[in-house]
Write an enzyme that holds these catalytic residues in place. Structure first.
Site, short mmCIF file in Angstrom:
data_model
loop_
_atom_site.label_atom_id
_atom_site.label_comp_id
_atom_site.label_asym_id
_atom_site.label_seq_id
_atom_site.Cartn_x
_atom_site.Cartn_y
_atom_site.Cartn_z
N THR A 8 0.84 -1.20 0.00
CA THR A 8 0.00 0.00 0.00
C THR A 8 0.88 1.25 0.00
O THR A 8 2.03 1.20 0.42
CB THR A 8 -0.92 0.02 1.24
OG1 THR A 8 -1.78 1.16 1.18
CG2 THR A 8 -0.15 0.08 2.54
N ASP A 70 -7.85 -6.31 -0.77
CA ASP A 70 -8.80 -5.64 -1.65
C ASP A 70 -10.15 -5.68 -0.95
O ASP A 70 -10.50 -6.70 -0.34
CB ASP A 70 -8.88 -6.33 -3.01
CG ASP A 70 -9.56 -5.44 -4.04
OD1 ASP A 70 -9.34 -4.22 -4.01
OD2 ASP A 70 -10.33 -5.96 -4.86
N GLY A 152 -15.59 6.62 2.77
CA GLY A 152 -16.31 5.88 1.74
C GLY A 152 -17.80 5.78 2.04
O GLY A 152 -18.47 6.78 2.33
P1 IMP Z 1 -9.68 -0.65 -0.88
O1 IMP Z 1 -9.64 -1.94 -1.63
O2 IMP Z 1 -9.35 -0.80 0.57
O3 IMP Z 1 -8.91 0.43 -1.55
O4 IMP Z 1 -11.23 -0.18 -0.89
C1 IMP Z 1 -11.93 0.02 -2.11
C2 IMP Z 1 -13.17 0.85 -1.89
O5 IMP Z 1 -14.15 0.11 -1.15
C3 IMP Z 1 -12.98 2.14 -1.12
O6 IMP Z 1 -12.57 3.18 -1.96
C4 IMP Z 1 -14.39 2.39 -0.56
O7 IMP Z 1 -15.22 2.96 -1.55
C5 IMP Z 1 -14.88 0.98 -0.29
N1 IMP Z 1 -14.59 0.59 1.10
C6 IMP Z 1 -13.72 -0.38 1.52
N2 IMP Z 1 -13.71 -0.47 2.86
C7 IMP Z 1 -14.58 0.46 3.31
C8 IMP Z 1 -14.98 0.86 4.63
O8 IMP Z 1 -14.52 0.35 5.67
N3 IMP Z 1 -15.90 1.85 4.68
C9 IMP Z 1 -16.42 2.45 3.58
N4 IMP Z 1 -16.06 2.14 2.34
C10 IMP Z 1 -15.15 1.14 2.20
#
Ligand code: IMP
Length: 195
Positions: A8, A70, A152
């Protein structure tokens, strides 16, 4: 001390994993620590494929045991959307993205607004099969956003056990019950077994 690359660029994510893996005697590194600026593309159709692609891709680039995750939101009434497209859903971000999700669900009644957050973690190391673990958190998509914490989709994600949205809960509570926390606990169990 054994090193583990956390794939990351996000210092917040590193802090979360550092707390979850406390006491394991691991030296956690990030892509920035190793000067890796190349991006492994998330071209998979599932969270597992993307986590695996990233863990194995960054292992190839670094030669170091690598953890990649992910995550995203799956809404039952939208047949699992936004899923792996959660970050770019509707081509918009922030408040506009929450409104976009609400617009997609405007005719969906409360009892059919079931959703879940999913987090998949992949652990890759040289010469070993990649290990995959998953965590989930179930909830209901609210009719309007509530709360200012988290990030998010949190203001729209109502958690029944707490009668609050994720954005209303204290961050300590979210970090105990979240999909990421559950997946990280499973990853910790693998690391503890001397993986
Ligand atoms: P990443 O894979 O951790 O980058 O998450 C991808 C996307 O999923 C984020 O940009 C959010 O839109 C959504 N997301 C993942 N985890 C959360 C959370 O804990 N709360 C709210 N949205 C989340």
């Amino acid at each position: 001390m054994q090193e583990l690359l956390i794939a990351t660029h996000n210092p917040g994510k590193l802090r979360e994993f550092a707390a979850m893996f406390d006491g394991l005697g691991l030296a956690l590194r990030t892509l920035d620590d190793l000067g890796i600026s190349e991006d492994v593309e998330e071209t998979g159709a599932t969270f597992e494929e993307n986590a695996r692609l990233k863990a194995e891709g960054y292992l190839a680039l670094s030669g170091m045991p690598t953890l990649a995750d992910d995550s995203g939101l799956e809404v039952a009434a939208l047949h699992g959307a936004p899923g792996v497209y959660s970050a770019r859903y509707g081509g918009v971000k922030g408040v506009a993205q929450l409104q976009y999700l609400l617009d997609q669900m405007q005719d969906v009644p409360w009892h059919q607004r079931l959703a879940r957050f999913v987090c998949v973690i992949a652990l890759a190391r040289p010469g070993q099969p990649t290990q995959i673990v998953q965590g989930t958190l179930s909830g209901v998509i609210e009719l309007a956003p509530r709360g200012s914490g988290g990030f998010g989709y949190d203001p729209l994600f109502y958690v029944l056990d707490y009668d609050q949205t994720l954005a209303e809960l204290p961050i300590e509570t979210k970090n105990q019950i979240s999909h990421r926390a559950e997946a990280a606990r499973a990853a910790r169990a693998i690391l503890e077994q001397g993986w």
